[in-house]
Design a protein around this motif. Sequence first.
Motif, mmCIF file in Angstrom:
data_model
loop_
_atom_site.group_PDB
_atom_site.id
_atom_site.type_symbol
_atom_site.label_atom_id
_atom_site.label_comp_id
_atom_site.label_asym_id
_atom_site.label_seq_id
_atom_site.Cartn_x
_atom_site.Cartn_y
_atom_site.Cartn_z
ATOM 1 N N HIS A 23 -15.002 25.102 -8.318
ATOM 2 C CA HIS A 23 -13.549 25.247 -8.259
ATOM 3 C C HIS A 23 -13.019 25.902 -9.531
ATOM 4 C CE1 HIS A 23 -10.188 24.214 -5.679
ATOM 5 N NE2 HIS A 23 -9.484 23.986 -6.763
ATOM 6 N N LEU A 24 -13.577 25.533 -10.678
ATOM 7 C CA LEU A 24 -13.151 26.141 -11.937
ATOM 8 C C LEU A 24 -13.490 27.635 -11.966
ATOM 9 C CD1 LEU A 24 -12.118 25.928 -14.894
ATOM 10 C CD2 LEU A 24 -14.490 25.481 -15.521
ATOM 11 N N LEU A 25 -14.740 27.967 -11.665
ATOM 12 C CA LEU A 25 -15.151 29.366 -11.714
ATOM 13 C C LEU A 25 -14.406 30.218 -10.683
ATOM 14 C CD1 LEU A 25 -18.998 28.938 -12.211
ATOM 15 C CD2 LEU A 25 -17.301 29.583 -13.932
ATOM 16 N N ALA A 26 -14.275 29.690 -9.464
ATOM 17 C CA ALA A 26 -13.564 30.445 -8.424
ATOM 18 C C ALA A 26 -12.079 30.560 -8.760
ATOM 19 C CB ALA A 26 -13.759 29.779 -7.067
ATOM 20 N N GLY A 27 -11.518 29.533 -9.359
ATOM 21 C CA GLY A 27 -10.111 29.597 -9.759
ATOM 22 C C GLY A 27 -9.864 30.672 -10.804
ATOM 23 N N ILE A 28 -10.763 30.755 -11.783
ATOM 24 C CA ILE A 28 -10.655 31.811 -12.792
ATOM 25 C C ILE A 28 -10.793 33.177 -12.128
ATOM 26 C CG2 ILE A 28 -11.801 32.841 -14.793
ATOM 27 C CD1 ILE A 28 -12.500 29.917 -15.638
ATOM 28 N N ARG A 29 -11.750 33.287 -11.197
ATOM 29 C CA ARG A 29 -11.938 34.557 -10.477
ATOM 30 C C ARG A 29 -10.670 34.944 -9.721
ATOM 31 N NH1 ARG A 29 -13.555 35.902 -5.164
ATOM 32 N NH2 ARG A 29 -14.495 37.970 -5.107
ATOM 33 N N HIS A 30 -10.062 33.985 -9.027
ATOM 34 C CA HIS A 30 -8.843 34.275 -8.268
ATOM 35 C C HIS A 30 -7.686 34.656 -9.189
ATOM 36 C CE1 HIS A 30 -10.162 33.433 -4.220
ATOM 37 N NE2 HIS A 30 -10.710 32.308 -4.619
ATOM 38 N N LEU A 31 -7.582 33.988 -10.336
ATOM 39 C CA LEU A 31 -6.524 34.355 -11.284
ATOM 40 C C LEU A 31 -6.705 35.783 -11.783
ATOM 41 C CD1 LEU A 31 -6.180 31.087 -13.401
ATOM 42 C CD2 LEU A 31 -4.494 32.055 -11.824
ATOM 43 N N LEU A 32 -7.949 36.166 -12.069
ATOM 44 C CA LEU A 32 -8.207 37.543 -12.510
ATOM 45 C C LEU A 32 -7.889 38.538 -11.402
ATOM 46 C CD1 LEU A 32 -11.504 37.034 -14.525
ATOM 47 C CD2 LEU A 32 -9.221 37.516 -15.436
ATOM 48 N N LEU A 33 -8.246 38.200 -10.164
ATOM 49 C CA LEU A 33 -7.925 39.086 -9.048
ATOM 50 C C LEU A 33 -6.414 39.220 -8.868
ATOM 51 C CD1 LEU A 33 -10.612 37.965 -6.430
ATOM 52 C CD2 LEU A 33 -10.558 40.111 -7.713
ATOM 53 N N ASP A 34 -5.686 38.140 -9.122
ATOM 54 C CA ASP A 34 -4.228 38.177 -8.986
ATOM 55 C C ASP A 34 -3.571 39.139 -9.971
ATOM 56 O OD1 ASP A 34 -4.214 36.424 -6.888
ATOM 57 O OD2 ASP A 34 -3.686 34.657 -8.099
ATOM 58 N N VAL A 35 -4.207 39.357 -11.108
ATOM 59 C CA VAL A 35 -3.648 40.293 -12.088
ATOM 60 C C VAL A 35 -4.404 41.619 -12.055
ATOM 61 C CG1 VAL A 35 -2.652 38.542 -13.593
ATOM 62 C CG2 VAL A 35 -5.005 39.291 -13.975
ATOM 63 N N ASP A 36 -5.014 41.912 -10.921
ATOM 64 C CA ASP A 36 -5.697 43.182 -10.646
ATOM 65 C C ASP A 36 -6.880 43.469 -11.569
ATOM 66 O OD1 ASP A 36 -4.108 43.772 -8.467
ATOM 67 O OD2 ASP A 36 -2.601 44.792 -9.684
ATOM 68 N N ILE A 37 -7.577 42.436 -11.980
ATOM 69 C CA ILE A 37 -8.813 42.606 -12.740
ATOM 70 C C ILE A 37 -9.973 42.308 -11.800
ATOM 71 C CG2 ILE A 37 -10.226 41.752 -14.659
ATOM 72 C CD1 ILE A 37 -7.594 41.084 -16.087
#
Length: 108
Positions: free
Chosen positions: A64-78
Amino acid sequence: PARGIASIAHRISGVLMFSLLPWLAWLFARSLESATGFADVQNLLASTPALLVSLVLVWSLSHHLLAGIRHLLLDVDIGVDRRTARGSAWIVNVGALLMAAAYLVVRL
């Protein structure tokens, strides 16, 4: 595909963590009741079923932590291009398993 697995496992890990909260709260409360309660919780946590539950909990937290970080990065177009998104999904899936394996090695 790795991206689908990462996304579905993110949801599953959130549900697992949420569903384990009452059990963890009960263990915490029981351990604070008395010295006997603390010893009972220690004995319970030393059992094989508790080891399996804690392993699932560690995987859930890690994923959940790793996927959450991934989703946050995707949200800011990274990392939104296909190749990078696929790679980050693999990192999440494998990273969570490695973290759970490391916990198991330390615990045993």
